[in-house]
Design a protein around this motif. Structure first.
Motif, short mmCIF file in Angstrom:
data_model
loop_
_atom_site.label_atom_id
_atom_site.label_comp_id
_atom_site.label_asym_id
_atom_site.label_seq_id
_atom_site.Cartn_x
_atom_site.Cartn_y
_atom_site.Cartn_z
N GLN A 1 41.36 45.99 24.37
CA GLN A 1 41.20 47.37 23.91
C GLN A 1 39.78 47.58 23.42
OE1 GLN A 1 43.52 49.62 24.12
NE2 GLN A 1 45.52 48.92 23.40
N TYR A 2 39.31 48.79 23.55
CA TYR A 2 37.95 49.16 23.08
C TYR A 2 38.01 50.52 22.41
CZ TYR A 2 36.69 45.55 26.42
OH TYR A 2 36.61 44.37 27.10
N THR A 3 37.12 50.73 21.43
CA THR A 3 36.94 52.07 20.86
C THR A 3 35.45 52.30 20.67
OG1 THR A 3 37.66 53.61 19.15
CG2 THR A 3 37.26 51.33 18.45
N ARG A 4 35.08 53.44 20.12
CA ARG A 4 33.65 53.74 19.95
C ARG A 4 33.00 52.77 18.96
NH1 ARG A 4 33.44 60.23 19.42
NH2 ARG A 4 35.25 59.84 18.12
N PRO A 5 31.72 52.45 19.11
CA PRO A 5 30.79 53.05 20.06
C PRO A 5 30.90 52.44 21.47
CG PRO A 5 29.66 51.38 18.80
CD PRO A 5 31.07 51.46 18.25
N TYR A 6 30.28 53.11 22.42
CA TYR A 6 30.28 52.66 23.81
C TYR A 6 29.59 51.30 23.95
CZ TYR A 6 28.84 52.32 28.67
OH TYR A 6 28.60 51.87 29.93
N GLU A 7 28.53 51.11 23.12
CA GLU A 7 27.80 49.84 23.19
C GLU A 7 27.76 49.19 21.81
OE1 GLU A 7 24.16 50.07 25.38
OE2 GLU A 7 23.46 48.15 24.58
N PHE A 8 28.10 47.92 21.73
CA PHE A 8 28.07 47.18 20.46
C PHE A 8 27.41 45.82 20.71
CE2 PHE A 8 30.18 44.02 17.66
CZ PHE A 8 29.71 44.50 16.45
N LEU A 9 26.28 45.58 20.00
CA LEU A 9 25.50 44.35 20.17
C LEU A 9 25.24 44.06 21.65
CD1 LEU A 9 27.18 42.01 17.49
CD2 LEU A 9 25.14 43.42 17.21
N GLY A 10 24.92 45.10 22.36
CA GLY A 10 24.59 44.96 23.79
C GLY A 10 25.78 44.88 24.71
N ARG A 11 26.99 44.87 24.16
CA ARG A 11 28.20 44.80 25.01
C ARG A 11 28.75 46.19 25.23
NH1 ARG A 11 30.42 39.37 24.39
NH2 ARG A 11 29.02 38.28 22.97
N LYS A 12 28.94 46.53 26.51
CA LYS A 12 29.40 47.87 26.87
C LYS A 12 30.90 47.86 27.19
CE LYS A 12 24.98 49.44 28.60
NZ LYS A 12 24.07 48.65 29.43
N VAL A 13 31.50 49.01 26.99
CA VAL A 13 32.91 49.19 27.35
C VAL A 13 33.01 49.18 28.89
CG1 VAL A 13 34.83 50.83 27.24
CG2 VAL A 13 33.33 50.53 25.25
N PRO A 14 34.00 48.49 29.47
CA PRO A 14 34.14 48.49 30.94
C PRO A 14 34.19 49.92 31.50
CG PRO A 14 35.64 46.91 29.95
CD PRO A 14 35.02 47.66 28.81
N ASP A 15 33.42 50.15 32.56
CA ASP A 15 33.25 51.50 33.11
C ASP A 15 34.56 52.17 33.48
OD1 ASP A 15 30.56 51.65 32.80
OD2 ASP A 15 30.11 50.73 34.75
N VAL A 16 35.48 51.39 34.00
CA VAL A 16 36.73 51.99 34.48
C VAL A 16 37.43 52.78 33.36
CG1 VAL A 16 38.08 49.88 34.06
CG2 VAL A 16 38.91 51.53 35.71
N LEU A 17 37.26 52.35 32.12
CA LEU A 17 37.96 53.01 31.00
C LEU A 17 37.35 54.38 30.69
CD1 LEU A 17 38.53 49.95 28.63
CD2 LEU A 17 40.13 50.99 30.25
N LEU A 18 36.14 54.62 31.20
CA LEU A 18 35.50 55.92 30.98
C LEU A 18 35.65 56.82 32.19
CD1 LEU A 18 33.44 53.59 29.50
CD2 LEU A 18 32.58 55.74 28.62
N SER A 19 36.29 56.29 33.23
CA SER A 19 36.33 57.02 34.51
C SER A 19 37.29 58.20 34.47
CB SER A 19 36.78 56.06 35.62
OG SER A 19 38.14 55.69 35.40
N GLY A 20 38.25 58.15 33.57
CA GLY A 20 39.26 59.22 33.54
C GLY A 20 40.28 59.09 34.68
N HIS A 21 40.16 58.02 35.47
CA HIS A 21 41.05 57.82 36.63
C HIS A 21 42.25 56.96 36.18
CE1 HIS A 21 42.48 56.77 40.54
NE2 HIS A 21 41.49 57.41 41.15
N HIS A 22 43.36 57.63 35.89
CA HIS A 22 44.47 56.94 35.23
C HIS A 22 45.07 55.80 36.05
CE1 HIS A 22 44.22 59.46 31.82
NE2 HIS A 22 44.29 60.56 32.56
N LYS A 23 45.15 56.01 37.36
CA LYS A 23 45.72 54.96 38.23
C LYS A 23 44.86 53.70 38.18
CE LYS A 23 49.41 55.56 40.76
NZ LYS A 23 49.85 56.96 40.87
#
Ligand code: ADE
Length: 226
Positions: A180-202
């Motif tokens: 699981q991830y929550t804000r911020p998008y970037e923490f200590l250089g680690r980004k949230v996986p892109d798919v989770l920001l895609s809005g593509h539920h499937k």
């Protein structure tokens, strides 16, 4: 759901469970926790509830009579199918499946042992289930009883905010939960996986399922064998 805990340390159980979600569940009447002090049922002038083991050996054994009388003091309040669960490392290891089945009941009695053990005769007389919380030995059953109460309570409808919050969690389907991830998008250089920001539920659902399987393979391969 009513929990009745037979214990020598009622405050330990009650204080440990008067926080957060379990406190709210008690306040809202979704669950109730009553701790019965076994020592109150001692017939000994020094209030002792234990004695030396027959046959010798180290340590003391909790006597049958105070435990039996503590149980009899609540018996009239119990539902006909109320289990009496003895917390012991000799019991069946506690699993989410057992938590689910216990969550369907109206009430349960949990017996916490101490010292070197409990006189076998009271176990034979009143206990219906023996449960262990893992292959290690605690100083007493209280922490184990609290573990059961916590794990069962959160499965009772209305105790967690969202019913959905335990549909997805670890151990349903014998899989661990996805990361699981929550804000911020970037923490200590680690980004949230892109798919989770895609809005593509499937795609999100597919990614989460894959992550669950990968994690289970990595951390708990024994679960996949099931
Ligand atoms: N009492 C002492 N150790 C225990 C354990 N591992 N599980 C349940 N009850 C216990």
């Amino acid at each position: 759901m009513k929990f009745y805990v037979l214990t020598l340390f009622p405050e330990m159980v009650l204080d440990g469970l008067k926080h957060s979600i379990i406190k709210r569940a008690c306040d809202e009447g979704k669950i109730s926790i009553e701790a019965i002090n076994i020592r109150d049922f001692s017939k000994n002038k020094h209030n002792h509830i234990d004695d030396y083991p027959y046959g010798g050996g180290a340590g003391m054994v909790m006597q049958a009579q105070p435990i039996y009388d503590a149980y009899m003091s609540i018996k009239d309040k119990l539902s006909p199918n109320c289990p009496v669960i003895y917390m012991t490392p000799q019991g069946k290891t506690f699993k989410q499946e057992k938590a689910k089945s216990l969550a369907k009941l109206e009430d349960m009695v949990i017996l916490c042992g101490h010292y070197e053990g409990v006189d076998e005769r009271v176990i034979e007389e009143i206990v219906t289930d023996e449960i262990s919380i893992g292959d290690f030995v605690l100083t007493g059953g209280e922490l184990a009883a609290m573990t059961i109460i916590d794990a069962v309570s959160r499965l009772i409808p209305g105790v967690l905010n969202k019913e959905a919050s335990f549909e997805d969690e670890s151990f349903s389907d014998n899989l661990l939960e996805y990361p699981q991830y929550t804000r911020p998008y970037e923490f200590l250089g680690r980004k949230v996986p892109d798919v989770l920001l895609s809005g593509h539920h499937k795609n999100i659902e597919k990614w989460r399922k894959e992550q669950s399987i990968l994690r289970t393979k990595l951390k708990r391969p024994d679960l996949l064998e099931k």
